[in-house]
Design an enzyme around this catalytic site. Structure first.
Site, short mmCIF file in Angstrom:
data_model
loop_
_atom_site.label_atom_id
_atom_site.label_comp_id
_atom_site.label_asym_id
_atom_site.label_seq_id
_atom_site.Cartn_x
_atom_site.Cartn_y
_atom_site.Cartn_z
N CYS A 234 0.81 -1.10 0.19
CA CYS A 234 0.06 0.04 -0.15
C CYS A 234 0.90 1.27 0.16
O CYS A 234 0.34 2.37 -0.45
CB CYS A 234 -0.90 -0.11 1.17
SG CYS A 234 -1.77 -1.46 1.48
N CYS B 200 -2.48 3.29 3.32
CA CYS B 200 -3.01 1.85 4.12
C CYS B 200 -4.21 2.63 4.85
O CYS B 200 -4.26 3.73 5.12
CB CYS B 200 -2.18 1.05 4.62
SG CYS B 200 -2.78 -0.44 5.23
N ASP B 201 -4.77 1.37 5.54
CA ASP B 201 -6.39 2.07 6.42
C ASP B 201 -5.95 3.21 7.22
O ASP B 201 -6.80 4.20 7.30
CB ASP B 201 -6.87 0.67 6.88
CG ASP B 201 -7.15 -0.08 6.11
OD1 ASP B 201 -6.92 -0.14 4.64
OD2 ASP B 201 -7.81 -1.40 6.41
N SER C 139 -12.56 -5.60 9.07
CA SER C 139 -11.83 -5.10 7.79
C SER C 139 -12.84 -4.62 6.78
O SER C 139 -13.94 -5.15 6.96
CB SER C 139 -11.01 -6.03 7.10
OG SER C 139 -10.47 -5.98 5.97
#
Length: 558
Positions: A53, A126-127, A472
């Site tokens: 990512c 990324c998240d 997720s």
């Protein structure tokens, strides 16, 4: 850059006693005499090789720095951390994932606050990078632009990271041999970029663009592309325009902007993590936002995007037909977005969307309003005897809207995963995974492995899962998370026993435990708070300071 801006931001660097030392330090990192008369733009990079990512973000940071320099500023690149949810999921390491959001926000604030940057570009992939960066920018409230690192390309046979997780469950059921599992593992992640469905990374990128904190189009671009490089360069230049006009995050991240973000997340069928992160971002900006706002907005906004995990398509395929800008224009014309909101272009959302072309004829990724995937929101905020202060579910309707079953209780993700894979969990069960909340985990792990195992075992329509942890963006099925109060705080989820009847009603938005109050009171008196799982280090500090998931799980709400 105007002369007024030059004077406004250069004076503290050039004038004053004791500035010679700071100039000497800056000369060593490349400053020339003329640079001391320019605004300094910090470029916050989340580059790292620990995850695909973020593995390309150093290049995007250099593009952003060049854009700021060309527009009349002086850029300085600095790094903050990232972790990989895809690697950590299903392990103890996942306890650090949500914690990393706070570390990123703290480190961005620390560097920019110490160095005195006038403006900022933050680049996340990324998240947790994205809300972490946004919380840091909100705290600093200096002219800023967020850049999304971009989405990954599909793997072989239209696979992605969720394909790997679900292959494990399919192997346990006997549908895939180990050679097939290995082939999926080897080909599902072909290069740089964030997970390819409407999972948390793409969800949060879309929300931030809808909020106005990214340049138009930033959320729907391939990670490796000239378009993404140009977006990064343009972001660096945009900061100088914001400095010229003294436009700050507090001018952009308004209540109406958060409502726009929620609207777009719902229309895209986005991740439940958006609830957690948007609440945290709003709290930082001192914008009043609550769980109930997601319900109210969800009553009028349909799900229109047929995107994974519940749908068929990947983000790269949405990119190919125009990204989210045509969708936002559809929502605006329908009266579902506030077009007066200011954005990082210096223009309003409506002005940014004025010349956006519609999607091409024949595409079936984004549905029309008269043919929605779901007529109202898939993000359901549930209350009831099991969730007095709220829980969050992602119900697209494909799972149904009502589930009643018997509790199968586990004290950790690992315990539940083992019992799903070995066949202990059967049709009619409601899997209860507790002591995984922000404080009890600590860290509020994602239950991607158990939910993927349930789907891979073919139980997606027959087994529900509830937890005080979270999910997720790739999780799907009949799942409810963010249950509050969490088990570690003595919430009702701590009192559930095997065989109890649990009802999940995603129409009435209720999560109920069918146990008499007298029996619950007996269990409550017998319950003992668990000992802390960690006593030193970042997880221990997090457990002591973190608030409820219903408020965004923030750590600085004193």
């Amino acid at each position: 850059m105007s002369e007024d801006t030059r004077r406004r931001y250069s004076a503290p660097v050039v004038d004053g006693v004791g500035k010679s030392a700071s100039r000497a330090m800056l000369r060593a990192v490349g400053f020339q005499d003329e640079d001391f008369r320019k605004p300094q733009v910090g470029i916050a990079s989340t580059w790292s090789n620990v995850t695909p990512c973020n593995m390309h973000i150093n290049q995007l940071a250099e593009e952003a720095a060049n854009g700021a320099d060309e527009a009349g500023g002086k850029s300085l690149i600095f790094n903050t951390i990232t972790v990989s949810d895809g690697i950590a999921n299903g392990t103890e390491g996942m306890k650090y994932s949500l914690v990393s959001r706070e570390v990123i926000a703290d480190s961005l604030e620390t560097v920019a606050g110490c160095e005195g940057f006038d403006g900022l570009v933050a680049i996340g992939g990324c998240d947790k990078n994205m809300p972490g960066c946004m919380i840091g920018l909100a705290r600093l409230n200096r002219p800023s632009v967020f850049v999304y690192g971009g989405t990954i390309q599909p793997g072989a046979n239209h696979t992605d990271i969720i394909s790997v997780f679900e292959a494990i469950g399919a192997h346990a059921r006997g549908d895939l041999n180990l050679i097939d599992v290995k082939q999926i593992e080897e080909t599902a992640i072909p290069g740089p970029g964030s997970c390819g469905g409407m999972y948390t990374a793409n969800t949060m990128a879309s929300a931030i663009e809808a909020m106005g904190m990214s340049l138009p189009g930033s959320s729907a671009q391939n990670a490796v592309s000239t378009v993404k490089a140009e977006d990064s360069r343009a972001a660096g230049a945009a900061v100088l325009n914001l400095l010229d006009r003294n436009i700050r995050p507090s001018d952009i991240m308004t209540r109406a902007a958060f409502e726009n973000a929620i609207t777009v997340v719902i229309a895209l069928g986005g991740s439940t993590n958006a609830v957690l992160h948007l609440l945290a971002m709003a709290r930082t900006m001192e914008v009043k936002l609550s769980l109930d706002d997601f319900t109210e907005i969800g009553k009028r906004v349909p799900v229109l995007a047929d995107l994974r995990p519940s749908g068929h398509y990947m983000m790269s395929e949405l990119v190919a037909i125009g990204g989210i800008q045509p969708l936002m224009k559809m929502l605006l014309e329908r009266g579902l977005l506030n077009g007066d909101c200011l954005t990082v272009t210096g223009q309003t959302l409506a002005e940014n969307l004025a010349d956006v072309a519609p999607y091409p004829d024949g595409q079936d990724i984004i549905h029309a309003f008269d043919d929605p995937i779901k007529s109202d929101s898939h993000l359901r905020i549930l209350y009831g005897s099991l969730a007095p202060t709220g829980a969050v579910a992602k119900i697209t309707g494909k799972e149904g809207t009502y589930f009643e079953g018997r509790a199968r209780v586990f004290q950790s993700e690992e315990e539940a995963q083992a019992r799903i894979l070995d066949g202990t969990v059967v049709a009619g069960d409601v899997v209860v995974i507790r002591y995984e909340g922000p404080r009890g985990g600590p860290g509020m792990r994602e239950m991607l492995s158990p939910t993927s195992a349930i789907m891979g075992k073919g139980l997606g329509n027959d087994v529900a899962l509830i937890t005080d942890g979270r999910f997720s963006g790739g999780s799907h099925g009949f799942v409810v998370g963010h249950i509050t109060p969490e088990a570690a705080e003595g919430g009702p989820i701590a009192l559930v026993e095997d065989g109890d009847r649990i009802t999940i009603d995603a129409v009435a938005n209720r999560l109920e435990l069918a146990v008499e109050e007298a029996e619950l009171e007996r269990r409550r008196k017998a319950w003992q708070p668990p000992a802390p799982k960690v006593r030193r280090g970042v997880l221990a500090k997090y457990a002591r300071t973190v608030g409820s998931a219903s408020g965004g799980a923030v750590t600085d709400d004193f």
